[in-house]
Motif scaffolding. Structure first.
Motif, PDB file in Angstrom:
ATOM      1  N   GLN A  42      -6.051 -15.523  -2.339  1.00 57.56           N
ATOM      2  CA  GLN A  42      -6.323 -16.474  -1.253  1.00 57.56           C
ATOM      3  C   GLN A  42      -5.051 -16.754  -0.452  1.00 57.56           C
ATOM      4  O   GLN A  42      -5.109 -16.947   0.761  1.00 57.56           O
ATOM      5  N   PHE A  43      -3.914 -16.801  -1.128  1.00 60.07           N
ATOM      6  CA  PHE A  43      -2.639 -16.989  -0.426  1.00 60.07           C
ATOM      7  C   PHE A  43      -2.439 -15.864   0.581  1.00 60.07           C
ATOM      8  O   PHE A  43      -2.117 -16.109   1.747  1.00 60.07           O
ATOM      9  N   ALA A  44      -2.644 -14.627   0.135  1.00 58.99           N
ATOM     10  CA  ALA A  44      -2.445 -13.469   1.014  1.00 58.99           C
ATOM     11  C   ALA A  44      -3.453 -13.463   2.164  1.00 58.99           C
ATOM     12  O   ALA A  44      -3.073 -13.330   3.333  1.00 58.99           O
ATOM     13  N   LYS A  45      -4.729 -13.616   1.835  1.00 61.50           N
ATOM     14  CA  LYS A  45      -5.784 -13.455   2.838  1.00 61.50           C
ATOM     15  C   LYS A  45      -5.939 -14.679   3.732  1.00 61.50           C
ATOM     16  O   LYS A  45      -5.931 -14.572   4.960  1.00 61.50           O
ATOM     17  N   ASN A  46      -6.112 -15.855   3.122  1.00 54.27           N
ATOM     18  CA  ASN A  46      -6.446 -17.049   3.893  1.00 54.27           C
ATOM     19  C   ASN A  46      -5.238 -17.760   4.484  1.00 54.27           C
ATOM     20  O   ASN A  46      -5.343 -18.361   5.551  1.00 54.27           O
ATOM     21  N   TYR A  47      -4.113 -17.726   3.789  1.00 56.93           N
ATOM     22  CA  TYR A  47      -2.930 -18.456   4.247  1.00 56.93           C
ATOM     23  C   TYR A  47      -2.042 -17.582   5.134  1.00 56.93           C
ATOM     24  O   TYR A  47      -1.657 -17.996   6.218  1.00 56.93           O
ATOM     25  N   LEU A  48      -1.755 -16.357   4.678  1.00 52.38           N
ATOM     26  CA  LEU A  48      -0.894 -15.476   5.473  1.00 52.38           C
ATOM     27  C   LEU A  48      -1.673 -14.592   6.443  1.00 52.38           C
ATOM     28  O   LEU A  48      -1.091 -13.979   7.324  1.00 52.38           O
ATOM     29  N   GLY A  49      -2.988 -14.518   6.280  1.00 54.79           N
ATOM     30  CA  GLY A  49      -3.803 -13.703   7.182  1.00 54.79           C
ATOM     31  C   GLY A  49      -3.648 -12.208   6.958  1.00 54.79           C
ATOM     32  O   GLY A  49      -3.823 -11.421   7.890  1.00 54.79           O
ATOM     33  N   LEU A  50      -3.344 -11.795   5.743  1.00 45.88           N
ATOM     34  CA  LEU A  50      -3.163 -10.382   5.438  1.00 45.88           C
ATOM     35  C   LEU A  50      -4.487  -9.749   5.029  1.00 45.88           C
ATOM     36  O   LEU A  50      -5.343 -10.400   4.448  1.00 45.88           O
ATOM     37  N   ARG A  51      -4.633  -8.488   5.349  1.00 51.03           N
ATOM     38  CA  ARG A  51      -5.779  -7.710   4.894  1.00 51.03           C
ATOM     39  C   ARG A  51      -5.310  -6.870   3.705  1.00 51.03           C
ATOM     40  O   ARG A  51      -4.369  -6.095   3.836  1.00 51.03           O
ATOM     41  N   VAL A  52      -5.962  -7.030   2.583  1.00 49.02           N
ATOM     42  CA  VAL A  52      -5.561  -6.349   1.356  1.00 49.02           C
ATOM     43  C   VAL A  52      -6.605  -5.302   0.997  1.00 49.02           C
ATOM     44  O   VAL A  52      -7.799  -5.600   0.983  1.00 49.02           O
ATOM     45  N   SER A  53      -6.138  -4.086   0.737  1.00 50.11           N
ATOM     46  CA  SER A  53      -7.032  -3.014   0.310  1.00 50.11           C
ATOM     47  C   SER A  53      -6.318  -2.176  -0.748  1.00 50.11           C
ATOM     48  O   SER A  53      -5.153  -2.438  -1.078  1.00 50.11           O
ATOM     49  N   PHE A  54      -7.009  -1.167  -1.257  1.00 47.64           N
ATOM     50  CA  PHE A  54      -6.481  -0.351  -2.347  1.00 47.64           C
ATOM     51  C   PHE A  54      -6.586   1.121  -1.988  1.00 47.64           C
ATOM     52  O   PHE A  54      -7.568   1.550  -1.383  1.00 47.64           O
ATOM     53  N   ALA A  55      -5.551   1.891  -2.377  1.00 46.78           N
ATOM     54  CA  ALA A  55      -5.547   3.337  -2.171  1.00 46.78           C
ATOM     55  C   ALA A  55      -4.507   3.953  -3.105  1.00 46.78           C
ATOM     56  O   ALA A  55      -3.619   3.248  -3.606  1.00 46.78           O
ATOM     57  N   ARG A  56      -4.621   5.239  -3.319  1.00 46.90           N
ATOM     58  CA  ARG A  56      -3.607   5.946  -4.116  1.00 46.90           C
ATOM     59  C   ARG A  56      -2.348   6.045  -3.254  1.00 46.90           C
ATOM     60  O   ARG A  56      -2.381   6.599  -2.161  1.00 46.90           O
TER      61      ARG A  56
END
Length: 166
Positions: A42-56
């Motif tokens: 939530q800190f990353a997404k809602n507070y800093l506005g970052l989009r988090v995803s996963f990949a190799r």
């Protein structure tokens, strides 16, 4: 910009306090409230506005996360084949091993720290001069491993600072 451990701890304390008000509201101000772990997603997404995803991110698992300050590309060469991941501004990509079956619980703490580390890069980037920001927004360059005992390059210091702030 090179900050001391004390300066980084002050940034962490003020950022955490502001996030707690943002996320927990009035509950954050109660003196009898027990300390809780920061909900890093939530800190990353809602507070800093970052989009988090996963990949190799690397053939050997040595790269746990990357963050982008501007639209760019991240290249991975594996078995002689180069793949290109498009990175958008304010995007964080964590290695897919964190969400692989059997790893979610086992790697939970490492995933949390990696995301906190990438959030720290974003926070520290906002404190940089416009000249440094412009240079960071060029083509993405993969980090090389660094040794905490040998803080020689700017990249070494950037990684150390992101670890401390994370």
């Amino acid at each position: 910009m090179i900050l001391s451990q004390r300066q980084l701890e002050e940034i962490a304390a003020s950022t955490t306090k502001d996030f707690n008000r943002f996320f927990f509201g009035d509950e954050a101000e109660k003196p009898d409230r027990p300390p809780l772990p920061t909900p890093i997603d939530q800190f990353a997404k809602n507070y800093l506005g970052l989009r988090v995803s996963f990949a190799r991110l690397s053939p050997d698992g040595s790269i746990c996360g990357v963050t982008a300050y501007a639209d760019t590309e991240y290249k991975i060469t594996e078995l002689g084949i180069t793949r290109t991941l498009a990175l958008k501004r304010n995007q964080v990509i964590l290695d897919e091993s964190f969400i692989r079956s059997g790893n979610v619980q086992r790697l939970c703490a490492k995933r949390r720290f990696t995301l906190a580390h990438e959030c720290a890069h974003q926070i520290l980037f906002q404190l940089e001069s416009e000249e440094v920001k412009a240079s960071c927004e060029m083509r993405y360059s993969a980090r090389t491993a660094y040794t905490p005992r040998e803080l020689k390059t700017r990249e070494d210091w950037n990684e150390w600072q992101a670890n401390v702030l994370g």
